[in-house]
Design a protein around this motif. Structure first.
Motif, PDB file in Angstrom:
ATOM      1  N   THR A 179      -0.396   7.272  24.150  1.00 20.74           N
ATOM      2  CA  THR A 179      -0.433   6.898  22.739  1.00 20.74           C
ATOM      3  C   THR A 179      -0.692   5.408  22.595  1.00 20.74           C
ATOM      4  OG1 THR A 179       1.043   8.669  22.031  1.00 20.74           O
ATOM      5  CG2 THR A 179       0.932   6.735  20.624  1.00 20.74           C
ATOM      6  N   ASP A 180      -1.599   5.065  21.710  1.00 22.30           N
ATOM      7  CA  ASP A 180      -1.858   3.664  21.390  1.00 22.30           C
ATOM      8  C   ASP A 180      -1.099   3.265  20.135  1.00 22.30           C
ATOM      9  OD1 ASP A 180      -2.839   1.109  21.278  1.00 22.30           O
ATOM     10  OD2 ASP A 180      -4.789   1.668  20.470  1.00 22.30           O
ATOM     11  N   GLU A 181      -1.411   3.886  19.007  1.00 21.14           N
ATOM     12  CA  GLU A 181      -0.759   3.505  17.743  1.00 21.14           C
ATOM     13  C   GLU A 181      -0.499   4.729  16.898  1.00 21.14           C
ATOM     14  OE1 GLU A 181      -1.822  -0.186  15.461  1.00 21.14           O
ATOM     15  OE2 GLU A 181      -2.496   1.271  13.961  1.00 21.14           O
ATOM     16  N   SER A 200      -1.556   8.544  10.840  1.00 18.78           N
ATOM     17  CA  SER A 200      -2.714   8.436  11.730  1.00 18.78           C
ATOM     18  C   SER A 200      -2.220   8.210  13.147  1.00 18.78           C
ATOM     19  CB  SER A 200      -3.639   7.293  11.304  1.00 18.78           C
ATOM     20  OG  SER A 200      -2.986   6.047  11.404  1.00 18.78           O
ATOM     21  N   PHE A 201      -2.967   8.774  14.086  1.00 23.56           N
ATOM     22  CA  PHE A 201      -2.618   8.659  15.499  1.00 23.56           C
ATOM     23  C   PHE A 201      -3.865   8.271  16.272  1.00 23.56           C
ATOM     24  CE2 PHE A 201      -3.086  10.603  19.632  1.00 23.56           C
ATOM     25  CZ  PHE A 201      -1.983  10.115  20.308  1.00 23.56           C
ATOM     26  N   THR A 202      -3.723   7.313  17.184  1.00 22.88           N
ATOM     27  CA  THR A 202      -4.823   6.987  18.095  1.00 22.88           C
ATOM     28  C   THR A 202      -4.281   6.915  19.514  1.00 22.88           C
ATOM     29  OG1 THR A 202      -4.505   4.608  17.708  1.00 22.88           O
ATOM     30  CG2 THR A 202      -6.193   5.724  16.400  1.00 22.88           C
ATOM     31  N   ASN A 234     -10.834   8.103  18.724  1.00 22.05           N
ATOM     32  CA  ASN A 234      -9.718   8.244  19.669  1.00 22.05           C
ATOM     33  C   ASN A 234      -8.487   8.896  19.056  1.00 22.05           C
ATOM     34  OD1 ASN A 234     -11.167   6.961  21.742  1.00 22.05           O
ATOM     35  ND2 ASN A 234     -10.505   4.940  21.040  1.00 22.05           N
ATOM     36  N   GLY A 235      -8.634   9.564  17.926  1.00 24.21           N
ATOM     37  CA  GLY A 235      -7.445  10.170  17.342  1.00 24.21           C
ATOM     38  C   GLY A 235      -7.727  11.011  16.126  1.00 24.21           C
ATOM     39  N   GLN A 236      -6.732  11.098  15.256  1.00 19.81           N
ATOM     40  CA  GLN A 236      -6.825  11.942  14.079  1.00 19.81           C
ATOM     41  C   GLN A 236      -5.917  11.376  13.002  1.00 19.81           C
ATOM     42  OE1 GLN A 236      -5.653  16.455  13.703  1.00 19.81           O
ATOM     43  NE2 GLN A 236      -7.623  16.337  14.745  1.00 19.81           N
ATOM     44  N   GLU A 237      -6.280  11.587  11.743  1.00 19.80           N
ATOM     45  CA  GLU A 237      -5.432  11.181  10.634  1.00 19.80           C
ATOM     46  C   GLU A 237      -5.174  12.361   9.717  1.00 19.80           C
ATOM     47  OE1 GLU A 237      -7.357   8.002   8.581  1.00 19.80           O
ATOM     48  OE2 GLU A 237      -8.745   9.327   7.483  1.00 19.80           O
ATOM     49  N   SER A 238      -4.009  12.371   9.106  1.00 15.55           N
ATOM     50  CA  SER A 238      -3.617  13.463   8.220  1.00 15.55           C
ATOM     51  C   SER A 238      -3.123  12.880   6.902  1.00 15.55           C
ATOM     52  CB  SER A 238      -2.509  14.312   8.846  1.00 15.55           C
ATOM     53  OG  SER A 238      -2.947  14.933  10.032  1.00 15.55           O
ATOM     54  N   ARG A 239      -3.343  13.638   5.834  1.00 11.40           N
ATOM     55  CA  ARG A 239      -2.855  13.235   4.516  1.00 11.40           C
ATOM     56  C   ARG A 239      -2.351  14.460   3.777  1.00 11.40           C
ATOM     57  NH1 ARG A 239      -6.584   9.973   0.274  1.00 11.40           N
ATOM     58  NH2 ARG A 239      -6.028   8.297   1.703  1.00 11.40           N
ATOM     59  N   ASP A 270       0.826  -1.207   0.000  1.00  8.63           N
ATOM     60  CA  ASP A 270       0.000   0.000   0.000  1.00  8.63           C
ATOM     61  C   ASP A 270       0.862   1.260   0.000  1.00  8.63           C
ATOM     62  OD1 ASP A 270      -2.245  -1.579   0.030  1.00  8.63           O
ATOM     63  OD2 ASP A 270      -2.618  -1.352   2.180  1.00  8.63           O
ATOM     64  N   TYR A 271       2.109   1.134   0.420  1.00  8.51           N
ATOM     65  CA  TYR A 271       3.037   2.262   0.494  1.00  8.51           C
ATOM     66  C   TYR A 271       4.412   1.819   0.000  1.00  8.51           C
ATOM     67  CZ  TYR A 271      -0.420   4.129   3.802  1.00  8.51           C
ATOM     68  OH  TYR A 271      -1.568   4.561   4.395  1.00  8.51           O
ATOM     69  N   ASP A 272       5.229   2.796  -0.379  1.00  8.81           N
ATOM     70  CA  ASP A 272       6.629   2.497  -0.649  1.00  8.81           C
ATOM     71  C   ASP A 272       7.383   2.306   0.670  1.00  8.81           C
ATOM     72  OD1 ASP A 272       7.021   2.680  -3.650  1.00  8.81           O
ATOM     73  OD2 ASP A 272       6.014   4.575  -3.257  1.00  8.81           O
ATOM     74  N   ILE A 273       7.063   3.116   1.654  1.00 15.01           N
ATOM     75  CA  ILE A 273       7.639   2.991   2.998  1.00 15.01           C
ATOM     76  C   ILE A 273       6.521   3.219   4.004  1.00 15.01           C
ATOM     77  CG2 ILE A 273       9.342   3.852   4.657  1.00 15.01           C
ATOM     78  CD1 ILE A 273      10.941   4.964   2.323  1.00 15.01           C
ATOM     79  N   ALA A 274       6.423   2.367   5.004  1.00 13.62           N
ATOM     80  CA  ALA A 274       5.412   2.547   6.045  1.00 13.62           C
ATOM     81  C   ALA A 274       6.002   2.152   7.390  1.00 13.62           C
ATOM     82  CB  ALA A 274       4.170   1.713   5.750  1.00 13.62           C
ATOM     83  N   ILE A 275       5.584   2.851   8.439  1.00 12.99           N
ATOM     84  CA  ILE A 275       6.051   2.592   9.803  1.00 12.99           C
ATOM     85  C   ILE A 275       4.846   2.587  10.732  1.00 12.99           C
ATOM     86  CG2 ILE A 275       7.548   3.377  11.691  1.00 12.99           C
ATOM     87  CD1 ILE A 275       9.135   4.968   9.593  1.00 12.99           C
ATOM     88  N   ARG A 276       4.784   1.591  11.609  1.00  6.80           N
ATOM     89  CA  ARG A 276       3.727   1.549  12.622  1.00  6.80           C
ATOM     90  C   ARG A 276       4.355   1.343  13.992  1.00  6.80           C
ATOM     91  NH1 ARG A 276       0.359  -2.518  10.906  1.00  6.80           N
ATOM     92  NH2 ARG A 276       1.406  -4.070  12.208  1.00  6.80           N
ATOM     93  N   LEU A 277       3.980   2.188  14.946  1.00  4.80           N
ATOM     94  CA  LEU A 277       4.462   2.112  16.321  1.00  4.80           C
ATOM     95  C   LEU A 277       3.292   1.808  17.239  1.00  4.80           C
ATOM     96  CD1 LEU A 277       6.450   2.707  18.717  1.00  4.80           C
ATOM     97  CD2 LEU A 277       5.764   5.108  18.492  1.00  4.80           C
TER      98      LEU A 277
END
Length: 572
Positions: free
Chosen positions: A250-252, A271-273, A538-543, A189-196
């Motif tokens: 912070t959750d994710e 995105s942040f939750t 529980n959060g917000q997403e930005s694009r 879905d992405y060239d680079i993606a990171i999830r914490l």
């Protein structure tokens, strides 16, 4: 205050990313201090391991090659895409070219341990191609392969149709046989993606991170002059508390970058939750889109616009109010240290700043933010208008009137004309200032006199600058009561390069800008950059979307600069 609230999520991404990086460095230091050591050659006793705290994915080799070829071609540097394709082809024999590459980072015995996941059904073929760099791979009794990468030893094991790679042999047992579920919403879905996933980090580790951040703040403050330190200490303490809240609640966090060939654009998403039920979750839950008095700034013909209209929950109101109060103290301390002001002037400035901050605080306590700004431009002129919600528009007008009275006898003070007229409940004011002779660019922009139109309503403030900008401000006032809300982002921003560059070129000619204009005039779009923020549970997403036209314009600018350098060096 509307602007501050709308950019909170951007600051959030930066803070959490910094926190996670610091976390991992801190964790390594902690484990070394505790004396954790390998149990045997190439192995570590895994007594405790979490699920992956961090997951990083790269798109498949085929996706990366195609996307990089597209990107380098658009910016006019296709040779770099060819170099990448050649290198990828050299080192990826045996790799599944259609599957993403991943890195997972669980916490093992309290410390992060990265495990790379390479899509290949035959890792020996891959290693064979690398022998010139690593030497032949050794094989242990359990089938684990070992290679040397510089001064480091790397352990590799075939796990189904994937190869797991780690710095310790026993870590390979943590590798999943099929990482598809870990890569969900990432991967190709992405060239680079990171999830914490912050909540997988032990509480004591998060507490240690907060303590280190606090120590850094205190050390920085201790190096300042005592007077400056007193003024910034309260603000620093407030910032620390906010960062601590982010780390603990912070959750994710997910961030992705993609080259979207079909859409002809670059895409950055985040995105942040927060943890459900936490104060931070309540804060973001309180930010929802609302009807707006200034939504008409959202126009397709705009050179640029900014809009945000959202509710502000009690938790956010309390936090912003505290920040404003701390800012008051810091500003007062800075004024006290100024040698350029008399005691009377200092008192006047402090009083003015206090009134502005009080008005801002009262506006935030109304529980909403509503702001719109619009820029129209062409080759000859521009118009700019701003409108914003305030708790008391009459107080805003009085602040400006009191300021005008204080500076009316100052040399070169602007001319203020208050209460000139009224339009649909908005009182019109005018500020005029002479544009200095010799300032050719300003003279072209504004003429011999800069005219700023100001409007103040019961709960609103308007500002307009530019040719016939008063009419544009009245249009914004007219549209104020017509918005019914509906589905809309809590915040959005758009800029279109072509009209802005054309206007800049009419003010002062520039070969680089001319090259960009020529490219954009032939492009499929006018060079758009779009940023959108939406509320989620529980959060917000930005694009952020960057159009192909922007990339082509940047490429044209680079080529023009290169050409100029060659001409200046006598090589062209």
């Amino acid at each position: 205050m509307s602007f501050r609230c709308s950019i909170t999520v951007n600051r959030l991404f930066a803070v959490v990313a910094f926190a996670s990086a610091t976390l991992f460095a801190s964790s390594h230091s902690l484990v070394r201090a505790q004396g954790t050591a390998p149990a045997a050659e190439g192995g570590t006793v895994v007594t405790d391991a979490t699920e992956p705290v961090v997951v990083v994915t790269l798109g498949s080799v085929n996706k990366l090659m195609q996307d990089i070829n597209y990107l380098t071609g658009v910016v006019g540097q296709p040779q770099y895409g060819g170099i990448f394709q050649m290198m990828a082809g050299t080192f990826t024999q045996g790799v599944d070219l259609n599957q993403p590459i991943g890195i997972i980072v669980p916490l093992v015995n309290g410390t992060p341990e990265p495990i790379a996941l390479l899509p290949t059904a035959d890792v020996r073929t891959v290693l064979k191609r690398l022998e010139a760099q690593t030497g032949p791979a050794d094989e242990l009794d359990d089938g684990t392969l070992v290679i040397a990468v510089g001064a480091n030893t790397v352990y590799i094991r075939q796990v189904g149709t994937w190869a797991a790679i780690a710095r310790n042999r026993d870590l390979l047992a943590l590798a999943p046989t099929d990482p598809a579920s870990l890569f969900e919403g990432m991967g190709n879905d992405y060239d680079i993606a990171i999830r914490l996933r912050m909540q997988l980090v032990p509480t004591e580790t998060r507490n240690m991170l907060v303590a280190q951040l606090r120590q850094g703040f205190e050390q920085a403050i201790s190096k300042q002059d005592q007077a400056d330190a007193e003024g910034t200490k309260a603000m620093a303490e407030s910032s620390i508390k906010q960062i601590e809240q982010l780390i603990q609640d912070t959750d994710e966090l997910k961030i992705g970058w993609n080259i979207d060939q079909a859409g002809k654009q670059l895409m950055f998403e985040g995105s942040f939750t927060a943890v459900a039920g936490s104060e931070l979750a309540a804060m973001y839950g309180g930010q929802q889109a609302i009807p707006s008095q200034f939504a008409s700034v959202i126009r397709d013909d705009a050179a640029a616009y900014y809009h945000t209209a959202m509710s502000i929950g009690p938790q956010a109101v309390e936090q912003v109010s505290a920040s404003l109060e701390n800012a008051t103290g810091a500003i007062r301390a800075a004024l006290d240290q100024s040698d350029d002001l008399s005691d009377a002037q200092r008192d006047d400035v402090e009083a003015l700043v206090q009134r502005i901050i009080d008005l801002a605080s009262r506006s935030v306590k109304e529980g909403k933010a509503d702001v719109g700004a619009l820029l129209l431009a062409n080759q000859n002129d521009f118009q700019f208008v701003f409108g914003g919600f305030v708790a008391d528009g009459n107080e805003a007008a009085q602040i400006v009137k009191d300021l005008a009275a204080k500076i009316q006898n100052e040399p070169k003070a602007p001319k203020f004309s208050f209460d000139v007229s009224t339009y649909k409940g908005v009182t019109m004011h005018l500020i005029e200032a002479d544009v200095p002779q010799g300032e050719d660019e300003l003279q072209k922009m504004f003429g011999p006199k800069l005219r700023v139109h100001v409007g103040t309503g019961a709960k609103s403030v308007f500002v307009a600058v530019g040719k016939d900008s008063e009419s544009l401000m009245k249009n914004l006032i007219d549209s104020g009561a017509s918005d019914q809300g509906g589905v809309r982002p809590v915040g959005q921003f758009r800029v279109q390069l072509l009209p802005i560059l054309q206007y800049a070129q009419s003010i002062e000619t520039n070969e680089v800008i001319a090259a960009m204009i020529d490219t954009l005039s032939r492009a499929s779009d006018g060079g758009d950059v779009m940023v959108v923020q939406k509320s989620i549970v529980n959060g917000q997403e930005s694009r952020m979307l960057v159009s192909e036209g922007v990339l082509q314009a940047v490429g044209a600018a680079v080529r023009q600069v290169q050409q100029q350098k060659m001409q200046n060096n006598g090589n062209f």
